[in-house]
Design a protein around this motif. Structure first.
Motif, mmCIF file in Angstrom:
data_model
loop_
_atom_site.group_PDB
_atom_site.id
_atom_site.type_symbol
_atom_site.label_atom_id
_atom_site.label_comp_id
_atom_site.label_asym_id
_atom_site.label_seq_id
_atom_site.Cartn_x
_atom_site.Cartn_y
_atom_site.Cartn_z
ATOM 1 N N GLY A 108 0.846 -1.206 0.000
ATOM 2 C CA GLY A 108 0.000 0.000 0.000
ATOM 3 C C GLY A 108 0.867 1.237 0.000
ATOM 4 N N VAL A 109 0.320 2.363 -0.416
ATOM 5 C CA VAL A 109 1.114 3.584 -0.526
ATOM 6 C C VAL A 109 1.294 4.255 0.839
ATOM 7 N N ASN A 110 2.306 5.092 0.947
ATOM 8 C CA ASN A 110 2.609 5.778 2.211
ATOM 9 C C ASN A 110 1.409 6.553 2.740
ATOM 10 N N GLY A 111 1.245 6.485 4.046
ATOM 11 C CA GLY A 111 0.232 7.318 4.682
ATOM 12 C C GLY A 111 -1.145 6.678 4.830
ATOM 13 N N VAL A 112 -1.331 5.524 4.204
ATOM 14 C CA VAL A 112 -2.664 4.900 4.259
ATOM 15 C C VAL A 112 -2.946 4.240 5.616
ATOM 16 N N GLY A 113 -1.873 3.981 6.374
ATOM 17 C CA GLY A 113 -2.051 3.336 7.675
ATOM 18 C C GLY A 113 -1.508 1.920 7.701
ATOM 19 N N LYS A 114 -0.549 1.642 6.843
ATOM 20 C CA LYS A 114 0.009 0.285 6.719
ATOM 21 C C LYS A 114 0.708 -0.147 8.010
ATOM 22 N N THR A 115 1.614 0.701 8.506
ATOM 23 C CA THR A 115 2.364 0.350 9.720
ATOM 24 C C THR A 115 1.428 0.160 10.910
ATOM 25 N N THR A 116 0.496 1.080 11.051
ATOM 26 C CA THR A 116 -0.471 0.991 12.148
ATOM 27 C C THR A 116 -1.272 -0.309 12.050
ATOM 28 N N GLY A 119 0.718 -3.260 13.152
ATOM 29 C CA GLY A 119 0.762 -3.290 14.611
ATOM 30 C C GLY A 119 -0.523 -3.859 15.203
ATOM 31 N N LYS A 120 -1.646 -3.373 14.694
ATOM 32 C CA LYS A 120 -2.944 -3.847 15.194
ATOM 33 C C LYS A 120 -3.136 -5.339 14.912
ATOM 34 N N MET A 121 -2.715 -5.752 13.725
ATOM 35 C CA MET A 121 -2.914 -7.165 13.375
ATOM 36 C C MET A 121 -2.004 -8.066 14.207
ATOM 37 N N PHE A 140 12.792 2.341 2.880
ATOM 38 C CA PHE A 140 12.904 3.575 2.101
ATOM 39 C C PHE A 140 12.392 4.810 2.841
ATOM 40 N N ARG A 141 11.193 4.702 3.374
ATOM 41 C CA ARG A 141 10.590 5.873 4.032
ATOM 42 C C ARG A 141 11.320 6.167 5.342
ATOM 43 N N ALA A 142 11.705 7.433 5.528
ATOM 44 C CA ALA A 142 12.400 7.832 6.752
ATOM 45 C C ALA A 142 11.494 7.541 7.942
ATOM 46 N N GLU A 146 11.722 2.576 12.518
ATOM 47 C CA GLU A 146 11.539 2.941 13.931
ATOM 48 C C GLU A 146 10.067 2.851 14.327
ATOM 49 N N GLN A 147 9.207 3.278 13.429
ATOM 50 C CA GLN A 147 7.764 3.256 13.716
ATOM 51 C C GLN A 147 7.295 1.808 13.926
ATOM 52 N N LEU A 148 7.825 0.910 13.116
ATOM 53 C CA LEU A 148 7.443 -0.497 13.264
ATOM 54 C C LEU A 148 7.988 -1.054 14.578
ATOM 55 N N THR A 254 -8.641 1.325 5.959
ATOM 56 C CA THR A 254 -8.394 2.051 7.205
ATOM 57 C C THR A 254 -9.204 3.341 7.279
ATOM 58 N N LYS A 255 -9.234 3.910 8.464
ATOM 59 C CA LYS A 255 -9.804 5.245 8.723
ATOM 60 C C LYS A 255 -11.282 5.340 8.345
ATOM 61 N N LEU A 256 -11.970 4.218 8.429
ATOM 62 C CA LEU A 256 -13.411 4.218 8.163
ATOM 63 C C LEU A 256 -14.129 5.055 9.211
ATOM 64 N N ASP A 257 -13.471 5.213 10.363
ATOM 65 C CA ASP A 257 -14.022 6.080 11.415
ATOM 66 C C ASP A 257 -13.934 7.557 11.033
ATOM 67 N N GLY A 258 -13.078 7.869 10.067
ATOM 68 C CA GLY A 258 -12.832 9.270 9.738
ATOM 69 C C GLY A 258 -13.560 9.746 8.499
ATOM 70 N N VAL A 279 -11.281 -3.828 8.591
ATOM 71 C CA VAL A 279 -11.406 -2.373 8.528
ATOM 72 C C VAL A 279 -10.750 -1.754 9.757
ATOM 73 N N GLY A 280 -10.163 -0.581 9.546
ATOM 74 C CA GLY A 280 -9.554 0.183 10.634
ATOM 75 C C GLY A 280 -10.548 1.215 11.119
ATOM 76 N N LEU A 281 -10.780 1.221 12.420
ATOM 77 C CA LEU A 281 -11.789 2.118 12.981
ATOM 78 C C LEU A 281 -11.209 3.041 14.040
ATOM 79 N N GLY A 282 -9.907 3.292 13.963
ATOM 80 C CA GLY A 282 -9.272 4.168 14.924
ATOM 81 C C GLY A 282 -7.780 3.914 14.978
ATOM 82 N N GLU A 283 -7.082 4.669 15.825
ATOM 83 C CA GLU A 283 -5.623 4.593 15.845
ATOM 84 C C GLU A 283 -5.068 3.642 16.905
ATOM 85 N N GLN A 284 -5.958 3.113 17.756
ATOM 86 C CA GLN A 284 -5.476 2.274 18.855
ATOM 87 C C GLN A 284 -5.275 0.813 18.434
HETATM 88 P P1 GDP Z 1 1.765 4.185 6.583
HETATM 89 O O1 GDP Z 1 2.587 5.288 5.991
HETATM 90 O O2 GDP Z 1 0.876 3.571 5.555
HETATM 91 O O3 GDP Z 1 2.569 3.179 7.309
HETATM 92 O O4 GDP Z 1 0.755 4.896 7.598
HETATM 93 P P2 GDP Z 1 0.766 4.959 9.182
HETATM 94 O O5 GDP Z 1 0.527 3.623 9.772
HETATM 95 O O6 GDP Z 1 1.937 5.726 9.638
HETATM 96 O O7 GDP Z 1 -0.574 5.820 9.460
HETATM 97 C C1 GDP Z 1 -0.749 7.148 9.013
HETATM 98 C C2 GDP Z 1 -1.663 7.866 9.997
HETATM 99 O O8 GDP Z 1 -2.983 7.309 9.937
HETATM 100 C C3 GDP Z 1 -1.231 7.720 11.447
HETATM 101 O O9 GDP Z 1 -1.418 8.962 12.085
HETATM 102 C C4 GDP Z 1 -2.184 6.672 12.014
HETATM 103 O O10 GDP Z 1 -2.397 6.817 13.400
HETATM 104 C C5 GDP Z 1 -3.446 6.958 11.231
HETATM 105 N N1 GDP Z 1 -4.337 5.791 11.122
HETATM 106 C C6 GDP Z 1 -4.046 4.550 10.685
HETATM 107 N N2 GDP Z 1 -5.127 3.748 10.691
HETATM 108 C C7 GDP Z 1 -6.172 4.498 11.134
HETATM 109 C C8 GDP Z 1 -7.589 4.245 11.363
HETATM 110 O O11 GDP Z 1 -8.144 3.156 11.133
HETATM 111 N N3 GDP Z 1 -8.321 5.299 11.834
HETATM 112 C C9 GDP Z 1 -7.768 6.525 12.091
HETATM 113 N N4 GDP Z 1 -8.579 7.477 12.539
HETATM 114 N N5 GDP Z 1 -6.464 6.788 11.880
HETATM 115 C C10 GDP Z 1 -5.664 5.799 11.412
#
Ligand code: GDP
Length: 302
Positions: A108-116, A119-121, A140-142, A146-148, A254-258, A279-284
């Motif tokens: 998946g592309v950067n920022g979509v929530g891949k690392t998060t 972690g959740k999985m 590659f991504r700075a 560390e985030q992982l 991800t971010k279906l809560d948003g 589905v991702g429903l939050g950051e926890q």
């Molecule tokens: P990556 O670049 O794809 O690895 O993205 P990250 O895992 O760093 O996530 C990017 C941002 O999206 C972070 O601030 C996460 O906390 C946030 N995020 C990821 N999943 C969700 C989700 O399901 N809901 C919400 N609200 N935020 C999320």
């Protein structure tokens, strides 16, 4: 529960509009369907999927001789579930090899929530008693490594890594050897997501996948594409790009809560024929939920 709360934005947007629609109309006519069409498109359900749904609805309304708009509401839910499930029941279950090493590859592309999501999985699988290892394949991504590692510590699972800029295929090789040595149940692999250079990224993913295939017969057992629901039709474009380049077995949205436009779930499934598995429903840590189409659709109207 979590699922319902996480969908509250989509629910209030979609349900309010549909309720308002059925309250305003006394009979079901062409105009009624046109307004419904607009509501669905506004919720990111996607043009093709909306057209299919409207056609199905028209048929069903005729077949059942429905004249009261209020009655249409339950038919909408039924048809949405049908469209989601297509010809077969779609399962959100992961393809886990009991008693053997299972490899899950995340793309998946950067920022979509891949690392998060990884972690959740990891947390979810560890809670089920699995022995989990993470592979820091985004070299590659700075900050990606560390985030992982932060997630690894939080969840309590080891992270296999090399330095920034190292060859991701080499990281995967190490990770697989380590997983075998530790008799791990699950290896979850992160990968790079820079889309600025699509050709190179896809080549890199292919190479990573080849190493995994070679070292673990039958692996990767899942290639999970992570998409951000808030990006709407852009997520659809990403899905098409990755689908062309690799065998995506499931999607994590991800971010279906948003977003108030959760209809994207239906569009992805219907137009790309890839199941949304989670589905991702939050950051926890516990904000990852298996996707259940019926629960989702009926949750929209309750
Ligand atoms: P990556 O670049 O794809 O690895 O993205 P990250 O895992 O760093 O996530 C990017 C941002 O999206 C972070 O601030 C996460 O906390 C946030 N995020 C990821 N999943 C969700 C989700 O399901 N809901 C919400 N609200 N935020 C999320």
């Amino acid at each position: 529960g979590k699922f319902k709360d996480g969908l509250s934005k989509t629910r209030s947007n979609f349900t309010t509009k549909v309720n308002d629609l059925v309250a305003r109309y006394r009979k079901i006519d062409e105009e009624f369907f046109e307004e419904l069409e607009e509501i669905l498109i506004g919720a990111d359900v996607g043009f093709d999927t909306v057209m299919e749904l409207i056609d199905e609805l028209k048929l069903e309304v005729k077949r059942r001789n429905i004249s009261d708009p209020v009655e249409v509401q339950s038919v909408i839910s039924e048809k949405l579930v049908d469209i989601y499930q297509g010809d077969a029941e779609v399962s959100s279950e992961l393809n886990i090899q009991e008693g053997e090493l299972t490899v899950l590859l995340f793309v998946g592309v950067n920022g979509v929530g891949k690392t998060t999501t990884i972690g959740k999985m990891a947390h979810m699988l560890k809670s089920e008693g699995k022995n989990v290892i993470l592979a820091a394949g985004d070299t590659f991504r700075a900050g990606a490594i560390e985030q992982l590692e932060v997630w690894g510590e939080r969840v309590g699972v080891p992270v296999i890594k090399q330095g920034a800029g190292s060859d991701p295929a080499a990281v995967m090789y190490d990770a697989v050897q380590s997983a075998k040595a530790k008799k791990a149940d699950i290896l979850i692999c992160d990968t790079a997501g820079r889309l600025q250079n699509k050709v190179n990224l896809m080549k890199e993913l292919e190479k990573v996948k080849r190493v995994i295939e070679r070292e673990v017969p039958g692996a990767p057992h899942e290639v999970l594409l992570v998409l951000d629901a808030t990006t709407g039709q852009n997520a659809m474009v990403q899905a098409k790009t990755f689908k062309e380049a690799t065998d995506v077995s499931g999607i994590v949205l991800t971010k279906l809560d948003g977003t108030a436009k959760g209809g994207i779930v239906l569009a992805i499934r219907n137009e790309l024929d890839i199941p949304v598995k989670f589905v991702g429903l939050g950051e926890q840590m516990d904000d990852l939920q298996p996707f259940d189409a019926e629960k989702y659709v009926y949750g929209l109207f309750s």
